[in-house]
Scaffold this motif. Structure first.
Motif, PDB file in Angstrom:
ATOM      1  N   UNK A  48     -15.258  42.515   2.474  1.00 38.55           N
ATOM      2  CA  UNK A  48     -14.102  43.386   2.608  1.00 38.55           C
ATOM      3  C   UNK A  48     -13.499  43.692   1.245  1.00 38.55           C
ATOM      4  N   UNK A  49     -12.878  44.842   1.147  1.00 39.71           N
ATOM      5  CA  UNK A  49     -12.119  45.166  -0.065  1.00 39.71           C
ATOM      6  C   UNK A  49     -10.933  44.218  -0.120  1.00 39.71           C
ATOM      7  N   UNK A  50     -10.671  43.684  -1.316  1.00 37.73           N
ATOM      8  CA  UNK A  50      -9.630  42.669  -1.486  1.00 37.73           C
ATOM      9  C   UNK A  50      -8.553  43.150  -2.456  1.00 37.73           C
ATOM     10  N   UNK A  51      -7.318  42.758  -2.222  1.00 34.34           N
ATOM     11  CA  UNK A  51      -6.266  43.093  -3.176  1.00 34.34           C
ATOM     12  C   UNK A  51      -6.409  42.249  -4.448  1.00 34.34           C
ATOM     13  N   UNK A 120     -10.995  40.032  14.085  1.00 39.13           N
ATOM     14  CA  UNK A 120     -10.908  41.079  13.056  1.00 39.13           C
ATOM     15  C   UNK A 120      -9.807  42.081  13.384  1.00 39.13           C
ATOM     16  N   UNK A 121      -8.624  41.532  13.626  1.00 35.41           N
ATOM     17  CA  UNK A 121      -7.450  42.326  13.976  1.00 35.41           C
ATOM     18  C   UNK A 121      -6.410  42.175  12.871  1.00 35.41           C
ATOM     19  N   UNK A 175      -6.397  48.002   2.485  1.00 33.41           N
ATOM     20  CA  UNK A 175      -7.549  48.458   1.681  1.00 33.41           C
ATOM     21  C   UNK A 175      -8.775  48.755   2.527  1.00 33.41           C
ATOM     22  N   UNK A 176      -8.811  48.225   3.737  1.00 38.79           N
ATOM     23  CA  UNK A 176      -9.937  48.464   4.643  1.00 38.79           C
ATOM     24  C   UNK A 176      -9.526  49.349   5.819  1.00 38.79           C
ATOM     25  N   UNK A 177      -8.488  50.149   5.610  1.00 39.86           N
ATOM     26  CA  UNK A 177      -7.985  51.094   6.619  1.00 39.86           C
ATOM     27  C   UNK A 177      -7.638  50.411   7.938  1.00 39.86           C
ATOM     28  N   UNK A 178      -7.172  49.167   7.865  1.00 41.61           N
ATOM     29  CA  UNK A 178      -6.761  48.379   9.020  1.00 41.61           C
ATOM     30  C   UNK A 178      -7.865  48.251  10.062  1.00 41.61           C
ATOM     31  N   UNK A 182     -17.231  45.656  12.469  1.00 43.37           N
ATOM     32  CA  UNK A 182     -18.529  46.123  11.987  1.00 43.37           C
ATOM     33  C   UNK A 182     -18.767  47.492  12.614  1.00 43.37           C
ATOM     34  N   UNK A 183     -18.986  48.480  11.770  1.00 46.12           N
ATOM     35  CA  UNK A 183     -19.244  49.827  12.281  1.00 46.12           C
ATOM     36  C   UNK A 183     -20.422  50.422  11.532  1.00 46.12           C
ATOM     37  N   UNK A 184     -21.328  51.050  12.241  1.00 48.37           N
ATOM     38  CA  UNK A 184     -22.385  51.740  11.514  1.00 48.37           C
ATOM     39  C   UNK A 184     -21.814  52.991  10.843  1.00 48.37           C
ATOM     40  N   UNK A 185     -22.231  53.231   9.603  1.00 50.27           N
ATOM     41  CA  UNK A 185     -21.793  54.452   8.952  1.00 50.27           C
ATOM     42  C   UNK A 185     -22.748  55.586   9.318  1.00 50.27           C
ATOM     43  N   UNK A 186     -22.594  56.753   8.714  1.00 54.76           N
ATOM     44  CA  UNK A 186     -23.386  57.928   9.058  1.00 54.76           C
ATOM     45  C   UNK A 186     -24.873  57.667   8.851  1.00 54.76           C
ATOM     46  N   UNK A 187     -25.222  56.899   7.816  1.00 54.50           N
ATOM     47  CA  UNK A 187     -26.626  56.616   7.519  1.00 54.50           C
ATOM     48  C   UNK A 187     -27.208  55.504   8.376  1.00 54.50           C
ATOM     49  N   UNK A 188     -26.437  54.900   9.247  1.00 54.80           N
ATOM     50  CA  UNK A 188     -26.926  53.868  10.134  1.00 54.80           C
ATOM     51  C   UNK A 188     -26.745  52.455   9.598  1.00 54.80           C
ATOM     52  N   UNK A 189     -26.305  52.309   8.351  1.00 59.23           N
ATOM     53  CA  UNK A 189     -26.089  50.967   7.814  1.00 59.23           C
ATOM     54  C   UNK A 189     -24.771  50.406   8.329  1.00 59.23           C
ATOM     55  N   UNK A 190     -24.640  49.113   8.298  1.00 57.61           N
ATOM     56  CA  UNK A 190     -23.405  48.475   8.739  1.00 57.61           C
ATOM     57  C   UNK A 190     -22.342  48.608   7.675  1.00 57.61           C
ATOM     58  N   UNK A 191     -21.134  48.942   8.094  1.00 56.85           N
ATOM     59  CA  UNK A 191     -19.986  48.966   7.198  1.00 56.85           C
ATOM     60  C   UNK A 191     -19.080  47.818   7.569  1.00 56.85           C
TER      61      UNK A 191
END
Length: 192
Positions: A48-51, A120-121, A175-178, A182-191
């Motif tokens: 995750x993006x960290x402060x 992950x809330x 920083x992670x848009x709340x 785990x979500x697949x991005x447009x290219x199918x990789x895990x975000x």
């Protein structure tokens, strides 16, 4: 002001025993930490993006162990000294009120890690840590000014760490848009 609520308060025997009072939060925190799969949590923490100013993951275990011990000892002191029959009714009421608040904050504390890393809330976890911070700031004031100054001062490092934890929880969420799922991005990789 919340009063003493026996059904929401740890048993008196816990508060009247220094070892039980100290070891209970350490044991509960350890169980919660291990049930959230530490290896997965550590790996997730780095994805995750960290402060800025985020500490290394290895630091959390020792810091929380010390803080849990200090808060347990503060509870022991405040309740055993504060509920002495030699005290005024106001001091006894403040000690008992604090015991209820202490129990509630302990429950909030045990909920944060499953909310943040398990479910992950980040919004709910940040609300939880803000509630913990407010409860403990008030508890440090209550016990420190009306029951036992040492008990109040023992909670100050915990309140300071909760302030920092609030910054980290909100920072990671923002920083992670709340969204920490785990979500697949447009290219199918895990975000993550």
């Amino acid at each position: 002001m919340t009063t003493f609520l026996s059904h929401l308060t740890l048993p008196e025997a816990v508060f009247n025993s220094a070892p039980a009072s100290i070891l209970l939060p350490i044991a509960l925190g350890s169980v919660v930490g291990w049930t959230t799969r530490p290896k997965d949590t550590k790996r997730t923490y780095f994805t995750w993006k960290q402060p800025p100013l985020r500490p290394p993951p290895w630091l959390f275990g020792p810091v929380w162990t010390v803080l849990y011990g200090m808060m347990g000892y503060a509870a022991y002191r405040a309740v055993t000294l504060g509920t002495s029959p030699l005290n005024s009714p106001a001091t006894i009421a403040a000690a008992n009120h604090g015991a209820t608040l202490y129990t509630i904050q302990l429950g909030l504390n045990m909920a944060w890690m499953p909310l943040f890393f398990g479910l992950r809330r980040p919004i709910e976890a940040t609300v939880d840590v803000v509630a913990m911070l407010g409860t403990n700031a008030y508890l440090a004031w209550l016990w420190g000014t009306q029951v036992d100054a040492t008990a109040g001062w023992l909670l100050v490092p915990y309140v300071a760490w909760l302030s920092f934890a609030t910054y980290l929880s909100a920072g990671v969420g923002y920083l992670n848009d709340w969204d920490l799922s785990d979500k697949p991005d447009v290219g199918g990789a895990k975000k993550l």
